[in-house]
Design a protein around this motif. Structure first.
Motif, PDB file in Angstrom:
ATOM      1  N   GLN A 147      -5.330   1.401  12.993  1.00 35.06           N
ATOM      2  CA  GLN A 147      -4.868   2.179  12.222  1.00 35.06           C
ATOM      3  C   GLN A 147      -3.328   2.164  12.021  1.00 35.06           C
ATOM      4  OE1 GLN A 147      -5.502   6.168  13.814  1.00 35.06           O
ATOM      5  NE2 GLN A 147      -5.264   7.181  11.767  1.00 35.06           N
ATOM      6  N   ALA A 148      -2.596   1.908  13.022  1.00 35.92           N
ATOM      7  CA  ALA A 148      -1.363   1.864  13.490  1.00 35.92           C
ATOM      8  C   ALA A 148      -0.863   0.525  12.687  1.00 35.92           C
ATOM      9  CB  ALA A 148      -0.717   1.748  14.604  1.00 35.92           C
ATOM     10  N   ARG A 149      -1.656  -0.364  12.377  1.00 39.63           N
ATOM     11  CA  ARG A 149      -1.407  -1.716  11.686  1.00 39.63           C
ATOM     12  C   ARG A 149      -1.361  -1.424  10.246  1.00 39.63           C
ATOM     13  NH1 ARG A 149      -4.330  -6.533  10.169  1.00 39.63           N
ATOM     14  NH2 ARG A 149      -3.105  -8.177  10.262  1.00 39.63           N
ATOM     15  N   GLU A 150      -2.421  -0.915   9.786  1.00 40.89           N
ATOM     16  CA  GLU A 150      -2.580  -0.511   8.322  1.00 40.89           C
ATOM     17  C   GLU A 150      -1.314   0.530   7.979  1.00 40.89           C
ATOM     18  OE1 GLU A 150      -6.185   1.112   7.213  1.00 40.89           O
ATOM     19  OE2 GLU A 150      -7.394  -0.250   8.508  1.00 40.89           O
ATOM     20  N   GLN A 151      -0.803   1.317   8.685  1.00 42.73           N
ATOM     21  CA  GLN A 151       0.003   2.266   8.211  1.00 42.73           C
ATOM     22  C   GLN A 151       1.483   1.265   8.165  1.00 42.73           C
ATOM     23  OE1 GLN A 151       0.634   5.182  11.364  1.00 42.73           O
ATOM     24  NE2 GLN A 151      -1.211   6.526  10.435  1.00 42.73           N
ATOM     25  N   VAL A 152       1.819   0.289   9.090  1.00 42.74           N
ATOM     26  CA  VAL A 152       2.796  -0.223   9.044  1.00 42.74           C
ATOM     27  C   VAL A 152       2.818  -1.029   7.886  1.00 42.74           C
ATOM     28  CG1 VAL A 152       4.418  -2.463  10.056  1.00 42.74           C
ATOM     29  CG2 VAL A 152       3.394  -0.054  11.542  1.00 42.74           C
ATOM     30  N   LEU A 153       1.591  -1.981   7.608  1.00 41.35           N
ATOM     31  CA  LEU A 153       1.398  -2.640   6.259  1.00 41.35           C
ATOM     32  C   LEU A 153       1.716  -1.882   4.982  1.00 41.35           C
ATOM     33  CD1 LEU A 153      -1.352  -5.052   7.728  1.00 41.35           C
ATOM     34  CD2 LEU A 153       1.351  -5.654   7.393  1.00 41.35           C
ATOM     35  N   ASP A 154       1.031  -0.638   4.953  1.00 36.90           N
ATOM     36  CA  ASP A 154       1.199   0.034   3.759  1.00 36.90           C
ATOM     37  C   ASP A 154       2.655   0.561   3.445  1.00 36.90           C
ATOM     38  OD1 ASP A 154      -1.613   0.281   3.463  1.00 36.90           O
ATOM     39  OD2 ASP A 154      -1.827   1.944   4.678  1.00 36.90           O
ATOM     40  N   GLU A 155       3.215   0.362   4.372  1.00 34.98           N
ATOM     41  CA  GLU A 155       4.805   0.861   4.359  1.00 34.98           C
ATOM     42  C   GLU A 155       5.644  -0.305   3.437  1.00 34.98           C
ATOM     43  OE1 GLU A 155       6.831   1.877   7.756  1.00 34.98           O
ATOM     44  OE2 GLU A 155       5.307   3.817   8.177  1.00 34.98           O
ATOM     45  N   TYR A 156       5.149  -1.447   3.731  1.00 34.10           N
ATOM     46  CA  TYR A 156       5.829  -2.681   3.008  1.00 34.10           C
ATOM     47  C   TYR A 156       4.917  -3.128   1.670  1.00 34.10           C
ATOM     48  CZ  TYR A 156       8.228  -3.413   7.300  1.00 34.10           C
ATOM     49  OH  TYR A 156       9.128  -3.453   8.135  1.00 34.10           O
TER      50      TYR A 156
END
Length: 156
Positions: A147-156
């Protein structure tokens, strides 16, 4: 082969302990004592070499003491470590190499780096108020990680 006095032997041992090559020591002996020795004769005073295996204990101890002193000395005692000495040498080289554009540019860049302080001697990273850096170790479930990984990737 020249017969050496104790002062000359001590000079050779100390020079070798300071990482001078036998050839450099030969030149130094010639300049300081006005005697001719061979590199092989000099090498016999280096206990780290096979030729120095039969060196007396007095000179072995002197060698190790001199090497330790040499290695442990503060860096500011070494001439070439001082900026002003480096600048003097580079300046002299720059004057000689002005006809060679490539070398002159390299020397000029080197001089500028020293003058402008691009060579920092030491960088120290500390935590708050000079204390140690804090490290935090947490355990994250696989779902939480994804979930944290998806959030970070969505920001980019």
């Amino acid at each position: 082969m020249a017969r050496l006095k104790k002062a000359e032997k001590v000079f050779i041992v100390r020079s070798l302990a300071q990482f001078m090559t036998p050839t450099e020591v030969v030149v130094a002996i010639k300049e300081n004592f006005k005697i001719d020795v061979t590199p092989q004769q000099v090498e016999a005073y280096d206990p780290t070499k096979t030729a120095g295996a039969d060196l007396s204990q007095e000179f072995v101890d002197l060698f190790h003491e001199a090497r330790k002193k040499y290695i442990d000395q503060p860096i500011y005692n070494i001439e070439a470590a001082n900026d002003i000495v480096q600048l003097r040498v580079l300046s002299a080289l720059f004057i000689k190499k002005q006809g060679n554009t490539r070398d002159a540019i390299k020397l000029s860049d080197q001089i500028q780096k020293i003058v402008k302080g691009f060579y920092e001697k030491k960088i120290e990273i500390t935590g708050k108020d000079g204390g140690p850096l804090e490290t935090v170790q947490t355990t994250v479930s696989k779902e939480g990680y994804l979930q944290a990984r998806e959030q970070v990737l969505d920001e980019y």
